[in-house]
Enzyme design. Structure first.
Site, PDB file in Angstrom:
ATOM      1  N   CYS B  42     -44.962 -32.485 -24.939  1.00 33.24           N
ATOM      2  CA  CYS B  42     -45.582 -33.363 -25.917  1.00 33.24           C
ATOM      3  C   CYS B  42     -47.273 -33.141 -25.743  1.00 33.24           C
ATOM      4  O   CYS B  42     -47.677 -33.568 -26.854  1.00 33.24           O
ATOM      5  CB  CYS B  42     -45.488 -34.738 -25.289  1.00 33.24           C
ATOM      6  N   GLY B 236     -37.246 -31.535 -36.292  1.00 32.34           N
ATOM      7  CA  GLY B 236     -36.746 -32.130 -35.209  1.00 32.34           C
ATOM      8  C   GLY B 236     -35.851 -31.152 -34.035  1.00 32.34           C
ATOM      9  O   GLY B 236     -36.050 -29.892 -34.318  1.00 32.34           O
ATOM     10  N   TYR B 269     -23.774 -35.065 -13.525  1.00 34.04           N
ATOM     11  CA  TYR B 269     -24.667 -35.962 -14.307  1.00 34.04           C
ATOM     12  C   TYR B 269     -25.384 -35.155 -15.477  1.00 34.04           C
ATOM     13  O   TYR B 269     -25.314 -33.989 -15.179  1.00 34.04           O
ATOM     14  CB  TYR B 269     -25.771 -36.592 -13.545  1.00 34.04           C
ATOM     15  N   TYR B 416     -58.016 -62.158 -23.177  1.00 34.05           N
ATOM     16  CA  TYR B 416     -59.143 -61.958 -24.410  1.00 34.05           C
ATOM     17  C   TYR B 416     -60.594 -61.993 -23.774  1.00 34.05           C
ATOM     18  O   TYR B 416     -60.843 -62.612 -22.698  1.00 34.05           O
ATOM     19  CB  TYR B 416     -59.371 -63.451 -25.011  1.00 34.05           C
TER      20      TYR B 416
END
Lengths: 439, 439
Positions: B42, B236, B269, B416
């Site tokens: 990324c 992709g 796995y 806030y």
């Protein structure tokens, strides 16, 4: 239906707007002592520093806005009494009959009975008038030194504002560390160091016994005399309950309401700073006195007056602030308060960075999570960091409100991108650390 | 126990570290084709723009770090086959026996069979080598124009990087708008306008049929010829499933695993980009292929290998990015995909500001929430804004993972403070708007 609201602050103003949204025809009348409708008291410290340039800007909506919504305003009007039998509010300008009454009388600054506290140069920071008085005093007297009594949110935000406009600032706090109701000492010390680096001094476990001079020129703490040109008293607020008491409604520290926000008189509701709510962690009745709580109470009361039967949920007191370069976020119970309340907690604490190691600009962030030992629920969080604290406290608070367990947080899916956050978020690591202690 | 991991990327590296944390003695061996252990794919677009100054920095830990943890690394080694009967991995450097095997074989960039796609100047952006090749090409050829095929996350982040280093950029996308799997068109158009203002051009519903020149000097879209000096193919990724298929494990688009992340062989796995997970909204098996999903799978697989029986929860695909001055956050299903899947949704959409009106510097923010009509659950969110999108998507995602309803969000307690956020948060307003439609 004729609905009368006493109080034009955050709770009263928002109630009127929510009620109008639900019902276009109901007669809605707001009685307020001040000249304006709602403004944000939380914004006051930021008007002092000039970060909000114009004081008047903090008034959320002009009176015309309410009038357009056909909300009748009786401003600069004081409610003197409630006649529950005749269903009438007695004001200094005449009687106002009601079908349903909403008490949104708010709170006032608590000023401890210190000798000299009435002198010129001693202020509170609760209203727009307070800010005007401080600003005038600064303009006229050019004070160089400020002393703040109380290291709560308003005290610290005021201290930062004074520092930012160039004053020397000392903060005096009776308890052992800053933000004593929101943070534990270990977390408070991070903020203390940062504020000290910025030139603010602290005295903990210390009380001002006397304010000297008129205008003020010093204060006394024990044997010591500390020179100062200005004193800010920020020792909390008290609920305005006089009207409710006089009307024989049930009142504790605040007005007592049920989960639908009705007082002991089913035609009278109470919302905002004047009313007590339930603490989500302890179940105790408390005064929350946050703007967000006031708005949420206003919404629920408006719905219930129109028969919707919405319960007001217990509060976590989620809060956030910015002090110099740090963001601080909290909710729920602290480790210190849990001990006092006899609640066993398991702590997960982790210090990390706000960005991945390889991405420039990451800042330190410390996350401390409290989980209840007996059911593993997330019951408190404290986060202090250089950025993106708000998002983490929001995420943890929302999920705690939904009953999150330590597993929920430790295994949660977070949002990651290199410029924004690490792949494994500090909040999940803190939860993992706690989870291991459970095993 | 002897655990062998095939793959040294995010999933494999994190698995090894988690496994070591759980068990100090197990023999852990990682087989990896590349020279380094985990780096962050990324992060690659940000190395291209120079925001991350040194490419090598994105390697999360040096090999010595793993060796200190007594994790045995077989790098620059290729697994060729798995002999399940003998429980042996066959590599180009010999056989490695295992008790438990973890497939973390990752994914590779998908390159469509466009004529000329093998020419010089045509790149993908999936590995450190890709970045090196692009950087060398830029240094040698000084390209002025870049064309990106695909308006997904990597395509857009790549486009921004090219623009930031001064190139003219065109993005070509087969579907009707940018980020087509993450956003609806109304939300995508906010980003499109912003990127166009920054000088990036878009062609939607368009396919590149030919790449012309070697090195590339143009591409063909239908009848049109567009000049370009560089092409980035960002259409992709595909799961690396060859080894699993060859070993006769069940494979769909990715390797099929149960909720404990075991393949059809209980001693094997599969985790990360190569494995399928369950979509939290539709219940379908999908490829998530996010770094956060890989890390979470690594953790759960490590726990299960040591007998802890932890279920991997269905994913919401929570994602965040920054494109120029906008933050974009999403999770769950879009309105467009909900329609295709036959899921009735109620939408709450609100455009507000990131700060109170009176506080300088607030930026526009648009929140779109999807609630499932039949059970009122929050099943998707899209937020686009100038700041503090991440915190809102984190909060909404975490609470959606805990099963939040429209009421939960509309009545939630938010955090806030004037410099940080409005009293009534845009996310609660968006939920209120949806709630009214339910009534």
């Amino acid at each position: 239906m004729k609905i009368v609201v006493i109080g034009s602050g955050t709770a009263g103003s928002n109630f009127a707007l929510f009620a109008r949204k639900i019902d276009r025809k109901a007669e809605i009348i707001v009685i307020g002592k001040e000249k304006t409708m709602q403004y944000s008291p939380c914004a006051l410290p930021f008007t002092l520093s000039g970060k909000i340039p114009k004081l008047e800007d903090i008034v959320v909506f002009p009176t015309e806005f309410y009038e357009k919504q056909k909300i009748k305003l009786l401003l600069e009007t004081e409610a003197k009494a409630i006649d529950r039998e005749r269903k009438v509010v007695v004001t200094d300008k005449g009687e106002i009959p009601y079908d349903k009454l909403v008490l949104a009388t708010g709170s006032k600054a608590f000023v401890p009975p210190i000798k000299g506290v009435e002198s010129e140069g001693v202020f509170t920071l609760k209203t727009m008038d307070d800010v005007k008085q401080i600003q005038n005093y600064i303009k006229e007297r050019n004070p160089k030194k400020a002393l703040v009594i109380g290291a709560g949110l308003i005290g610290l935000e005021g201290a930062v504002a004074f520092r930012e406009i160039g004053m020397d600032v000392i903060v005096v706090e009776l308890l052992e560390h800053l933000l004593p109701t929101m943070l534990d000492k270990d977390m408070a010390s991070i903020i203390q160091s940062h504020m000290e680096e910025k030139g603010i001094q602290f005295r903990f476990g210390a009380a001002v016994s006397e304010i000297i001079g008129n205008p003020v020129n010093a204060v006394r703490i024990g044997e010591e005399k500390i020179e100062t040109d200005l004193v800010l008293v920020a020792t909390g607020v008290r609920a305005n309950t006089e009207l409710a008491k006089q009307a024989n409604l049930e009142v504790n520290k605040g007005i007592i309401v049920d989960e639908y926000l009705r007082t002991s008189d089913p035609d009278i509701y109470a919302i905002g700073d004047c009313a007590e709510v339930y603490d989500a962690v302890t179940g105790n009745r408390i005064l929350s006195q946050l703007g967000t709580t006031a708005v949420r109470m206003a919404k629920v009361a408006a719905e219930n007056i129109f028969g919707r039967n919405v319960k007001f949920k217990p509060v976590f007191n989620t809060a956030i602030t910015e002090l110099f370069d740090l963001e601080i976020g909290t909710f729920g119970i602290t480790q210190e308060r849990a001990k006092k309340e006899g609640i066993d907690v398991v702590i997960g604490k982790f210090k990390g960075s706000t960005k991945p190691e390889y991405y420039p600009g990451g800042k330190p962030i410390t996350v401390k999570l409290m989980f209840r030992k007996k059911d593993k629920k997330l019951i408190g969080a404290q986060i202090v960091g250089g950025e993106r604290v708000w998002g983490r406290i929001m995420a943890l608070s929302l999920v705690a409100q939904k009953g999150a367990s330590v597993e929920d947080v430790a295994y949660s899916e977070t949002a990651y991108a290199p410029p924004i956050s690490p792949t494994i978020d500090p909040i999940t690591i803190a939860a993992e650390i706690a989870l291991r202690k459970f095993k």
